[in-house]
Design a protein around this motif. Structure first.
Motif, mmCIF file in Angstrom:
data_model
loop_
_atom_site.group_PDB
_atom_site.id
_atom_site.type_symbol
_atom_site.label_atom_id
_atom_site.label_comp_id
_atom_site.label_asym_id
_atom_site.label_seq_id
_atom_site.Cartn_x
_atom_site.Cartn_y
_atom_site.Cartn_z
ATOM 1 N N ARG A 49 0.859 -1.346 -0.532
ATOM 2 C CA ARG A 49 -0.153 0.120 0.118
ATOM 3 C C ARG A 49 0.987 1.642 0.330
ATOM 4 O O ARG A 49 0.405 1.921 -0.672
ATOM 5 N N GLY A 50 1.895 1.074 0.930
ATOM 6 C CA GLY A 50 2.821 2.677 0.932
ATOM 7 C C GLY A 50 3.878 2.323 -0.587
ATOM 8 O O GLY A 50 3.578 3.667 -1.369
ATOM 9 N N LEU A 51 3.650 1.173 -1.655
ATOM 10 C CA LEU A 51 4.203 1.104 -2.112
ATOM 11 C C LEU A 51 3.308 2.459 -3.406
ATOM 12 O O LEU A 51 3.482 2.800 -4.763
ATOM 13 N N MET A 52 2.005 1.795 -2.857
ATOM 14 C CA MET A 52 1.511 2.409 -4.437
ATOM 15 C C MET A 52 0.651 4.269 -4.554
ATOM 16 O O MET A 52 0.747 4.646 -5.317
ATOM 17 N N SER A 53 1.359 5.042 -3.007
ATOM 18 C CA SER A 53 1.750 5.857 -3.627
ATOM 19 C C SER A 53 2.967 6.236 -4.082
ATOM 20 O O SER A 53 3.533 7.636 -4.280
ATOM 21 N N SER A 54 4.065 5.509 -4.913
ATOM 22 C CA SER A 54 5.305 6.012 -5.360
ATOM 23 C C SER A 54 6.088 6.600 -5.182
ATOM 24 O O SER A 54 6.037 8.238 -5.552
ATOM 25 N N PRO A 55 6.067 6.667 -3.699
ATOM 26 C CA PRO A 55 7.264 6.950 -2.668
ATOM 27 C C PRO A 55 8.549 7.113 -3.549
ATOM 28 O O PRO A 55 9.103 6.648 -3.991
ATOM 29 N N LYS A 56 9.475 8.262 -3.099
ATOM 30 C CA LYS A 56 10.581 8.431 -3.141
ATOM 31 C C LYS A 56 11.706 8.374 -2.494
ATOM 32 O O LYS A 56 12.895 7.214 -2.449
#
Length: 235
Positions: free
Chosen positions: A147-154
């Motif tokens: 779910r965290g990766l779905m926000s496209s984190p830097k």
């Protein structure tokens, strides 16, 4: 990329962080180890604006983001996966992943990232229509990371991702963290499992009662006699 300069935080009447200086370089895995109550979670919560600092600076790519709203910080690409997973139990795996991308409008990019998450976590794909509350602890942790990766984190910040997991599942989570980093995401990892965290860290800090007491490469701290005795159960 991310810099904390002389950061101090009071939390519940306690001086939780005392003049913290930390640097997270682009493309690296940076680990922070320390005992319970050392201030590790407070630091992450301060970075994303959930706890306000009393002094010092939080710099993101040179810009001062100290005191900014959490939603603004997340939109810049700083994403925290909190301790305890905190998935939405009454929503399906697929719905949890969609919520991770709530601030995005690029439909093709969202689909690509969802497919990437299912590649990283095949078990989630098998359970995509299952309610998150019915998943095992390890599966819920996988979902929290996805779910965290779905926000496209830097910058992906993880707070105790192995907490309460069986050793085999914990090992898999660390392998996936390494894979996420190889794919281009910078990682700031908070962990009590010092051995596993230092093994994958490019650089690491030791936090004791709100103060950084030691810093070096992950490999160097793994071989440090003091660290072995205090955190690795050796010596």
């Amino acid at each position: 990329m991310l810099k904390l300069e002389n950061l101090s935080v009071y939390y519940g009447g306690i001086h939780a962080l005392r003049g913290i200086d930390i640097e997270v370089e682009d493309g690296k895995i940076i680990t922070l180890i320390g005992a319970n109550g050392a201030g590790k979670s407070t630091m992450l919560n301060s970075i994303v604006g959930l706890i306000k600092s009393s002094s010092g600076k939080i710099l993101w790519n040179g810009a001062d983001i100290t005191g900014r709203d959490t939603k603004d910080i997340v939109s810049m690409g700083l994403v925290l996966i909190p301790e305890g997973r905190r998935v939405f139990p009454n929503l399906t795996v697929e719905e949890n992943l969609r919520l991770g991308a709530y601030a995005r409008s690029d439909k093709m990019g969202i689909k690509k990232d969802r497919d990437r998450c299912y590649t990283l976590f095949p078990r989630l794909k098998e359970r995509s229509h299952q309610h998150a509350g019915t998943l095992s602890g390890g599966e819920q942790q996988m979902l929290a990371v996805a779910r965290g990766l779905m926000s496209s984190p830097k910058l992906l910040m993880l707070d105790e991702p192995s907490l309460g997991l069986a050793p085999l599942v914990s090992r898999m989570i660390f392998e996936i963290v390494r894979e996420i980093n190889k794919n281009g995401t910078t990682v700031l990892l908070i962990e009590q499992n010092a051995h596993a965290a230092l093994e994958i860290a490019d650089y690491a800090y030791v936090l004791e009662t709100g103060v950084i007491t030691m810093q070096d490469t992950g490999a160097a701290l793994l071989n440090n006699e003091g660290i072995k005795k205090a955190y690795l159960g050796e010596g």
